[in-house]
Design a protein around this motif. Structure first.
Motif, PDB file in Angstrom:
ATOM      1  N   THR A 157       0.726  -1.468   0.234  1.00 30.06           N
ATOM      2  CA  THR A 157       0.014  -0.402   0.041  1.00 30.06           C
ATOM      3  C   THR A 157       1.220   1.292  -0.098  1.00 30.06           C
ATOM      4  O   THR A 157       0.661   2.347  -0.731  1.00 30.06           O
ATOM      5  N   ASP A 213      -6.024  -1.144  -4.732  1.00 24.89           N
ATOM      6  CA  ASP A 213      -4.257  -1.568  -3.712  1.00 24.89           C
ATOM      7  C   ASP A 213      -6.102  -3.376  -3.238  1.00 24.89           C
ATOM      8  O   ASP A 213      -7.037  -3.444  -3.297  1.00 24.89           O
ATOM      9  N   ASP A 214      -5.464  -4.787  -2.994  1.00 22.45           N
ATOM     10  CA  ASP A 214      -5.943  -5.508  -2.843  1.00 22.45           C
ATOM     11  C   ASP A 214      -5.987  -6.361  -3.455  1.00 22.45           C
ATOM     12  O   ASP A 214      -7.284  -6.813  -3.341  1.00 22.45           O
ATOM     13  N   ARG A 312       4.735  -3.224   9.361  1.00 18.08           N
ATOM     14  CA  ARG A 312       3.536  -3.202  10.485  1.00 18.08           C
ATOM     15  C   ARG A 312       2.917  -3.550  11.436  1.00 18.08           C
ATOM     16  O   ARG A 312       3.243  -2.082  12.816  1.00 18.08           O
TER      17      ARG A 312
HETATM   18 MG    MG Z   1      -1.600  -3.552   1.576  1.00 23.92          MG
END
Ligand code: MG
Ligand code: ADP
Length: 450
Positions: A157, A213-214, A312
Motif C-alpha cells: 500500500t 489495492d488488494d 506493520r
Molecule cells: Mg495494504
C-alpha cells in the motif's frame, strides 16, 4: 575515455540528477557506464533490466549532452555486460502525458504520508521499488500493468501511494486514483443500486493512473469483475497506467476470471519479500527519527529482531513503546521498556499458543546471576567447564521459552554456530531426564523470568 567523452558522461549524469528523484537516480542511472562515443552513437553499458527505463527516459538527456559537448545529435546504444554487439534499438518516442481538458477534479484518495522518500530499500523490495519508480516516472509506458504482490505489512500500500504521490508531484493535473478493491466493489454495488453506473464508468475510465489495492478481494464478485475488466481494457488500451497489489501471485487468485488474471500478467509482476535485518533497522531509524525519545542503539537492534515478517507490526510496537515512554517519562528507550511494551501487545492479542516475549538478554542475565557469572562470560569464548555449562543452560532456556531461531540464538552468544545451539539444547534436554538437581535449577531460573 577521451576528455570529451568524460565531459559528455558527466553532463549526462548531471542532467539525470536534475531530472530524477534521488531514489530513481540511484536505482536506474548509477549502473550505467559509458563505453565510448562513436559517430552518432553513445555506447552505454547497462544491466538489461534497466535498459527499458533508459530508453524511455533518457533520450532527451543524451541529446542535450551530445549537442553541448560534441555539437551533434547522439543516440544511445545499450550493451549488457557480456556482449557488445547488441542490435541498436531506436529510441522510443516518449509518450508524454498530455494535459487534456480536465472535465472534473479527481479525488485521488492518496495517503500523502506514503512517499518514495520514506520507503526504505532492501533486498526484499528492490524490484518492486524499482518498478514503482519507473512507473511513477513515466506512467503508462514502462510496466503496464504493474502487479505487486506479497504478504501483509510489507509495503504494498505504501508503494502504491508513493507512485500516486510522485506522479502528482511531477504533474499536478494528472488524474490519479487510489482505491482499495473493497471500496471499488462497494462503489460498484451502490452504483448498480442507485442506477449510477454511467457515473462510475466516467469516474474510472478517464483516469491517467489507477492504483488498486488488494485485488484478491475481487474473487467471486462476478458483477464487479465484469466492470473492472472493462475499466482495465479502457485504461490499458489508452496507454493509461494501472497498478495492482495482491496478497498472492496472479496464478493463485482463485475465484477470478481467467481473462483478468491473464491481463494482470501483461506488464510486470513482482513480489515483495520480508525485509532482512539491516532493512528492518533502517526502517526503524526512519520511523523513529521524529520521536521525542532517543533509542539506545541496542534497543533498536532488539526491536528489529522481534518482528521479521511484518513491518506493520513493527510500527504497531513503536506506537506502544512511544506511549509507555510518555507515560513513564523516560529519557532514553532501552531494551527493558521495549520488552514491557511488547508484553503488553502480545497479551492483548495473544492466543494460548503464542510464545511469551522474553528478551534473550534477560535470560542470559538470569542464568549468569544464578551461576555467579557475568553475561560477558556467558556470551564470550571461554570454555571453562562451569561457564560452558551455564551457556548451554541459557541456550536451552532461550530455545524453550522464546521462538528465536537457532542462528539468531547463536548470534547472541558471540556468533556461535546454530549447530552449537542445537547441541546445547539437546544435551541439557537429555540431562534433565535423570538429573533432579538440574531440573530444580532450571525451574528456579524459569520462575524468575516469569
Ligand atoms: Mg495494504
Ligand atoms: P501492505 O500493504 O503490504 O500490507 P503497507 O504498505 O500497509 O503493507 O505497510 C505497512 C506499514 O509498514 C506502513 O506503515 C509502511 O509505511 C511500512 N513499511 C513497509 N515497508 C516499508 C519500507 N520498506 N520502508 C518504510 N516503511 C515501510
Amino acid at each position: 575515455m577521451t576528455p570529451q567523452e568524460q565531459a559528455f558522461w558527466e553532463r549526462v549524469l548531471d542532467l539525470a540528477v536534475e531530472q530524477f528523484s534521488p531514489k530513481t537516480y540511484e536505482f536506474f542511472i548509477l549502473d550505467g557506464k559509458l563505453l565510448g562515443v562513436q559517430n552518432e552513437l553513445a555506447h552505454i553499458q547497462l544491466p538489461e533490466v534497466k535498459q527499458l527505463f533508459w530508453k524511455q527516459n533518457t533520450a532527451d538527456i543524451i541529446l542535450t549532452a551530445g549537442f553541448e559537448i560534441f555539437g551533434r545529435e547522439l543516440k544511445a546504444q545499450y550493451h549488457t555486460d557480456q556482449e557488445g554487439d547488441e542490435e541498436f534499438l531506436d529510441q522510443d518516442v516518449k509518450p508524454i502525458m498530455v494535459a487534456e481538458s480536465r472535465p472534473s477534479f479527481v479525488d485521488s484518495s492518496l495517503n500523502g504520508k506514503y512517499t518514495f522518500d520514506n520507503f526504505i530499500q532492501g533486498e526484499g523490495n528492490r524490484w518492486p521499488l524499482g518498478a514503482a519508480l519507473a512507473v511513477a516516472e513515466q506512467p503508462g509506458s514502462t510496466y503496464n500493468p504493474l502487479f505487486i504482490w506479497g504478504g501483509p505489512g510489507l509495503g504494498k500500500t505504501h508503494l502504491l501511494n508513493a507512485i500516486g504521490n510522485e506522479v502528482l508531484n511531477q504533474n499536478p493535473s494528472a488524474r490519479v486514483k487510489y482505491i482499495t478493491t473493497e471500496e471499488f466493489v462497494n462503489e460498484y454495488v451502490n452504483s448498480t443500486r442507485l442506477n449510477k453506473m454511467e457515473e462510475l464508468k466516467q469516474e474510472f475510465r478517464h483516469l491517467d493512473v489507477l492504483l488498486i489495492d488488494d485485488i484478491q478481494y475481487l474473487a467471486n464478485k462476478t458483477g464487479t469483475q465484469e466492470e473492472f475488466f472493462n475499466t482495465f481494457n479502457a485504461l490499458h488500451s489508452n496507454g493509461k497506467q494501472i497498478v495492482l497489489t495482491s496478497d498472492r501471485a496472479p496464478a493463485q487468485l482463485d475465484g477470478l476470471e481467467q481473462r483478468l488474471v491473464t491481463r494482470f500478467g501483461w506488464g510486470l509482476t513482482t513480489d515483495i519479500t520480508p525485509p532482512d535485518y539491516e532493512t528492518r533497522v533502517a526502517i526503524l531509524l526512519e520511523k523513529t527519527q521524529d520521536f521525542s525519545y532517543k533509542f539506545k542503539p541496542e534497543a533498536i537492534e532488539y526491536l528489529a529482531n522481534q518482528f521479521d515478517s511484518n513491518v506493520r507490526e513493527l510500527e504497531g510496537a513503536l506506537k506502544n513503546i512511544n506511549l509507555i515512554a510518555t507515560v513513564n517519562k523516560v529519557d532514553e528507550i532501552g531494551i527493558d521498556l521495549i520488552a514491557q511494551a511488547l508484553r503488553a501487545i502480545k497479551s492483548e492479542t495473544s492466543t494460548e499458543t503464542s510464545v511469551r516475549v522474553i528478551p534473550i538478554e534477560q535470560i542470559q542475565e538470569e542464568v549468569s546471576r544464578f551461576y555467579g557469572l557475568t553475561t560477558k562470560d556467558l556470551k564470550g569464548p571461554k570454555r571453562v567447564q562451569n561457564i560452558a555449562f551455564a551457556r548451554q543452560v541459557a541456550m536451552y532456556l532461550i530455545r524453550t521459552l522464546t521462538d528465536y531461531s537457532l542462528p539468531k540464538i547463536g548470534d547472541e552468544f558471540g556468533g556461535r554456530d546454530h549447530s552449537t545451539v542445537l547441541h546445547s539444547y539437546n544435551k541439557i534436554k537429555a540431562a534433565l531426564e535423570d538429573d533432579m538437581a538440574l531440573r530444580t535449577e532450571i525451574e528456579t531460573i524459569t520462575q524468575k523470568l516469569k
